[in-house]
Design a protein around this motif. Structure first.
Motif, PDB file in Angstrom:
ATOM      1  N   ASP A 203       0.790  -1.122  -0.005  1.00  0.00           N
ATOM      2  CA  ASP A 203      -0.180   0.086  -0.054  1.00  0.00           C
ATOM      3  C   ASP A 203       0.696   1.129   0.009  1.00  0.00           C
ATOM      4  O   ASP A 203       0.233   2.474   0.416  1.00  0.00           O
ATOM      5  CB  ASP A 203      -0.848  -0.045   1.390  1.00  0.00           C
ATOM      6  N   THR A 204       2.074   1.216  -0.124  1.00  0.00           N
ATOM      7  CA  THR A 204       2.968   2.155  -0.059  1.00  0.00           C
ATOM      8  C   THR A 204       3.773   2.325  -1.225  1.00  0.00           C
ATOM      9  O   THR A 204       4.364   1.219  -1.677  1.00  0.00           O
ATOM     10  CB  THR A 204       3.785   2.408   1.189  1.00  0.00           C
ATOM     11  N   ILE A 205       4.015   3.499  -1.739  1.00  0.00           N
ATOM     12  CA  ILE A 205       5.333   3.953  -2.776  1.00  0.00           C
ATOM     13  C   ILE A 205       6.230   4.808  -2.181  1.00  0.00           C
ATOM     14  O   ILE A 205       6.017   5.447  -1.514  1.00  0.00           O
ATOM     15  CB  ILE A 205       4.679   4.317  -4.179  1.00  0.00           C
ATOM     16  N   THR A 248      -0.074   5.193  -0.362  1.00  0.00           N
ATOM     17  CA  THR A 248       0.471   6.335   0.681  1.00  0.00           C
ATOM     18  C   THR A 248       1.948   6.486   0.111  1.00  0.00           C
ATOM     19  O   THR A 248       2.527   5.495  -0.336  1.00  0.00           O
ATOM     20  CB  THR A 248       0.817   5.475   2.216  1.00  0.00           C
ATOM     21  N   VAL A 249       2.236   7.999  -0.026  1.00  0.00           N
ATOM     22  CA  VAL A 249       3.523   8.206  -0.547  1.00  0.00           C
ATOM     23  C   VAL A 249       4.606   8.440   0.384  1.00  0.00           C
ATOM     24  O   VAL A 249       3.978   9.227   1.196  1.00  0.00           O
ATOM     25  CB  VAL A 249       3.174   9.500  -1.610  1.00  0.00           C
ATOM     26  N   ALA A 250       5.475   7.740   0.386  1.00  0.00           N
ATOM     27  CA  ALA A 250       6.550   8.162   1.256  1.00  0.00           C
ATOM     28  C   ALA A 250       7.833   8.428   0.570  1.00  0.00           C
ATOM     29  O   ALA A 250       8.021   8.351  -0.822  1.00  0.00           O
ATOM     30  CB  ALA A 250       6.966   6.834   2.171  1.00  0.00           C
ATOM     31  N   TYR A 251       8.861   9.352   1.105  1.00  0.00           N
ATOM     32  CA  TYR A 251       9.899   9.887   0.152  1.00  0.00           C
ATOM     33  C   TYR A 251      11.258   9.352   0.730  1.00  0.00           C
ATOM     34  O   TYR A 251      11.427   9.265   1.812  1.00  0.00           O
ATOM     35  CB  TYR A 251       9.801  11.187   0.242  1.00  0.00           C
ATOM     36  N   LEU A 252      12.105   8.841  -0.189  1.00  0.00           N
ATOM     37  CA  LEU A 252      13.380   8.419   0.312  1.00  0.00           C
ATOM     38  C   LEU A 252      14.268   9.575   0.479  1.00  0.00           C
ATOM     39  O   LEU A 252      14.111  10.713   0.074  1.00  0.00           O
ATOM     40  CB  LEU A 252      13.882   7.785  -1.223  1.00  0.00           C
TER      41      LEU A 252
END
Length: 262
Positions: A203-205, A248-252
């Motif tokens: 559910d996350t990128i 859900t968008v997370a950032y590296l």
């Protein structure tokens, strides 16, 4: 006799006047010299041999920078102008690194060494003359490219000499090939697992911080960013989820280490 001489010279003078009054036509800028630099000093991993280029720059990079300095863009097409400014950004970034022998990151050029601690941004430094005006990297990216061209894919092509930047293409951008080049850059960037993980979990990128910093260029919110990414993803189920903005968008973390060959 004097009147006869004047009459004889009149057509010649008129022709000279016409020649003087006709402005020179701007020619497409030849980026082949920059292609030579990129093909020679950038490896298959898109890292730069700054050490060798520093030795060779007088006969490789510098002649190209001299061409950029006096370029006339008046009659160039939209894509020719955009390609010009993108190449100028990447070439001047390389030149800025070459002027500092021991930097580990572009941020160590200015006091502070990191974006969080610096007292002066390297992107605000005068880096070279382009089209008869001294420029900064900030001006080229934000004041010219982003302001004038409305092209989000430039974020996958401008390279600020960092490991987390998009891969430095091994050829210059050109007006006639620009759309295909930008499509290729975008796809390569989004499919690079070191830069983007789409998806990272069910559910996350996890995507590049560039898509956070420049979100407004892709759309009003994180859902719009997902929709922008969707056409570049091959898996139909992932593509559909992106179109619906369900991840859900997370950032590296952004790795500012120099994109130098090891």
């Amino acid at each position: 006799m004097r009147s006869v001489q004047v009459c004889c010279w009149m057509p010649v003078l008129l022709l000279c006047a016409l020649c003087v009054s006709i402005p020179a036509t701007a020619q497409p800028v030849d980026h082949s010299a920059f292609t030579d630099v990129l093909g020679t000093y950038v490896d298959a991993e898109h890292r730069v041999d700054y050490t060798q280029l520093r030795t060779d720059r007088a006969t490789t990079l510098d002649p190209y920078l001299e061409q950029l300095a006096t370029a006339n863009l008046e009659t160039l097409s939209r894509n020719e102008r955009l390609a010009f400014w993108m190449n100028a950004y990447n070439a001047l970034t390389m030149a800025l690194i070459l002027e500092h022998d021991t930097v580990d990151t572009i941020w160590s050029i200015t006091p502070g060494n990191t974006p969080e601690t610096t007292t002066e941004s390297p992107f605000a430094l005068p880096v070279g003359t382009v089209a008869d005006t001294m420029r900064t990297l900030d001006e080229i990216e934000h004041g010219i490219i982003r302001e004038r061209f409305d092209e989000p894919r430039i974020h996958f092509a401008l390279v600020c000499a960092a490991a987390s930047c998009p891969p430095l293409r091994r050829e210059a951008y050109t007006g006639h090939a620009l759309d295909a080049q930008l499509e290729d850059q975008t796809r390569a960037f989004l499919h690079n697992p070191a830069l983007n993980q789409i998806p990272a979990t069910e559910d996350t990128i996890r995507v590049s911080r560039l898509l956070d910093w420049y979100q407004a260029d892709f759309g009003p919110d994180a859902e719009a960013v997902q929709q922008y990414i969707a056409p570049y993803i091959d898996d139909p189920e992932v593509q559909e989820a992106l179109r619906n903005g369900t991840y859900t968008v997370a950032y590296l973390p952004y790795d500012w280490a120099l994109n130098a060959q090891r």
